[in-house]
Design a protein around this motif. Sequence first.
Motif, PDB file in Angstrom:
ATOM      1  N   ILE A 116       4.855 -11.311   3.419  1.00  0.00           N
ATOM      2  CA  ILE A 116       3.469 -10.923   3.128  1.00  0.00           C
ATOM      3  C   ILE A 116       3.205  -9.505   3.622  1.00  0.00           C
ATOM      4  O   ILE A 116       2.635  -8.685   2.911  1.00  0.00           O
ATOM      5  N   ASN A 117       3.643  -9.196   4.831  1.00  0.00           N
ATOM      6  CA  ASN A 117       3.424  -7.864   5.397  1.00  0.00           C
ATOM      7  C   ASN A 117       4.155  -6.772   4.637  1.00  0.00           C
ATOM      8  O   ASN A 117       3.714  -5.638   4.614  1.00  0.00           O
ATOM      9  N   SER A 118       5.271  -7.099   4.003  1.00  0.00           N
ATOM     10  CA  SER A 118       6.027  -6.074   3.282  1.00  0.00           C
ATOM     11  C   SER A 118       5.248  -5.535   2.086  1.00  0.00           C
ATOM     12  O   SER A 118       5.521  -4.453   1.591  1.00  0.00           O
ATOM     13  N   PHE A 119       4.250  -6.274   1.611  1.00  0.00           N
ATOM     14  CA  PHE A 119       3.450  -5.824   0.479  1.00  0.00           C
ATOM     15  C   PHE A 119       2.200  -5.064   0.907  1.00  0.00           C
ATOM     16  O   PHE A 119       1.509  -4.494   0.092  1.00  0.00           O
ATOM     17  N   ALA A 120       1.904  -5.046   2.170  1.00  0.00           N
ATOM     18  CA  ALA A 120       0.631  -4.521   2.662  1.00  0.00           C
ATOM     19  C   ALA A 120       0.418  -3.038   2.359  1.00  0.00           C
ATOM     20  O   ALA A 120      -0.705  -2.620   2.147  1.00  0.00           O
ATOM     21  N   ARG A 121       1.448  -2.239   2.332  1.00  0.00           N
ATOM     22  CA  ARG A 121       1.267  -0.790   2.182  1.00  0.00           C
ATOM     23  C   ARG A 121       1.578  -0.284   0.780  1.00  0.00           C
ATOM     24  O   ARG A 121       1.811   0.886   0.598  1.00  0.00           O
ATOM     25  N   LYS A 122       1.588  -1.143  -0.207  1.00  0.00           N
ATOM     26  CA  LYS A 122       1.971  -0.715  -1.544  1.00  0.00           C
ATOM     27  C   LYS A 122       0.865  -0.023  -2.326  1.00  0.00           C
ATOM     28  O   LYS A 122       1.125   0.558  -3.351  1.00  0.00           O
ATOM     29  N   ILE A 123      -0.368  -0.093  -1.880  1.00  0.00           N
ATOM     30  CA  ILE A 123      -1.461   0.548  -2.626  1.00  0.00           C
ATOM     31  C   ILE A 123      -1.524   2.017  -2.217  1.00  0.00           C
ATOM     32  O   ILE A 123      -2.086   2.367  -1.202  1.00  0.00           O
ATOM     33  N   GLU A 124      -0.915   2.850  -3.037  1.00  0.00           N
ATOM     34  CA  GLU A 124      -0.936   4.283  -2.777  1.00  0.00           C
ATOM     35  C   GLU A 124      -1.944   4.978  -3.687  1.00  0.00           C
ATOM     36  O   GLU A 124      -2.557   5.954  -3.318  1.00  0.00           O
ATOM     37  N   ASN A 125      -2.091   4.444  -4.887  1.00  0.00           N
ATOM     38  CA  ASN A 125      -2.961   5.059  -5.870  1.00  0.00           C
ATOM     39  C   ASN A 125      -4.340   4.401  -5.802  1.00  0.00           C
ATOM     40  O   ASN A 125      -4.593   3.388  -6.422  1.00  0.00           O
ATOM     41  N   GLN A 126      -5.255   4.972  -5.045  1.00  0.00           N
ATOM     42  CA  GLN A 126      -6.590   4.414  -4.883  1.00  0.00           C
ATOM     43  C   GLN A 126      -7.395   4.479  -6.184  1.00  0.00           C
ATOM     44  O   GLN A 126      -8.280   3.668  -6.402  1.00  0.00           O
ATOM     45  N   GLU A 127      -7.059   5.416  -7.042  1.00  0.00           N
ATOM     46  CA  GLU A 127      -7.763   5.535  -8.318  1.00  0.00           C
ATOM     47  C   GLU A 127      -7.564   4.267  -9.145  1.00  0.00           C
ATOM     48  O   GLU A 127      -8.489   3.744  -9.752  1.00  0.00           O
ATOM     49  N   PHE A 128      -6.344   3.736  -9.143  1.00  0.00           N
ATOM     50  CA  PHE A 128      -6.050   2.482  -9.849  1.00  0.00           C
ATOM     51  C   PHE A 128      -6.875   1.339  -9.256  1.00  0.00           C
ATOM     52  O   PHE A 128      -7.467   0.537  -9.970  1.00  0.00           O
ATOM     53  N   ALA A 129      -6.957   1.263  -7.937  1.00  0.00           N
ATOM     54  CA  ALA A 129      -7.718   0.208  -7.261  1.00  0.00           C
ATOM     55  C   ALA A 129      -9.197   0.292  -7.628  1.00  0.00           C
ATOM     56  O   ALA A 129      -9.855  -0.729  -7.850  1.00  0.00           O
ATOM     57  N   ILE A 130      -9.721   1.484  -7.717  1.00  0.00           N
ATOM     58  CA  ILE A 130     -11.130   1.669  -8.081  1.00  0.00           C
ATOM     59  C   ILE A 130     -11.367   1.198  -9.514  1.00  0.00           C
ATOM     60  O   ILE A 130     -12.349   0.510  -9.802  1.00  0.00           O
ATOM     61  N   THR A 131     -10.457   1.552 -10.421  1.00  0.00           N
ATOM     62  CA  THR A 131     -10.563   1.114 -11.814  1.00  0.00           C
ATOM     63  C   THR A 131     -10.557  -0.405 -11.897  1.00  0.00           C
ATOM     64  O   THR A 131     -11.351  -1.003 -12.625  1.00  0.00           O
ATOM     65  N   GLN A 132      -9.674  -1.043 -11.146  1.00  0.00           N
ATOM     66  CA  GLN A 132      -9.592  -2.500 -11.161  1.00  0.00           C
ATOM     67  C   GLN A 132     -10.865  -3.119 -10.592  1.00  0.00           C
ATOM     68  O   GLN A 132     -11.359  -4.117 -11.109  1.00  0.00           O
ATOM     69  N   HIS A 133     -11.414  -2.528  -9.547  1.00  0.00           N
ATOM     70  CA  HIS A 133     -12.658  -3.028  -8.968  1.00  0.00           C
ATOM     71  C   HIS A 133     -13.789  -2.949  -9.991  1.00  0.00           C
ATOM     72  O   HIS A 133     -14.595  -3.880 -10.123  1.00  0.00           O
TER      73      HIS A 133
END
Length: 139
Positions: A116-133
Amino acid sequence: QRRRMSISGGINKMKRNFAARKGESEFDKRLIKATFEGDTKEPKPKHVTYLMRCLRDEDKEHKCKESFSKMFERYCEGIGNWVQTMKCMTIFHCALQDSKIAAVIASEMRKRIQQINSFARKIENQEFAITQHEEISKN
């Protein structure tokens, strides 16, 4: 607009059923349907109920730890897909709320904490996260 919604709903159902054909057992098919990444709707209660029965050892073919392992594997497979990840997390949340299986599920999750922890730092592109939100917020 209503007709358009029913057409897209029908198409999503066909896609979900086609994806579920990959499953070898009833559990696999229900897990695929419950965590289908092709739509943003919550998992259907009938699928979640079946998965919870398997986690409670109420199904003859699937035991709790085996069921959890398959669910966790599905979670790991879809970690790059926010829809599938959220649906898996929803099912885990339901399992943790069930007093009959919460301790077993929590124990199994603790065993896999490194994964679970190995996936924690995979969000590098915040723009993608904002679009998904924004997409989630529309529904």
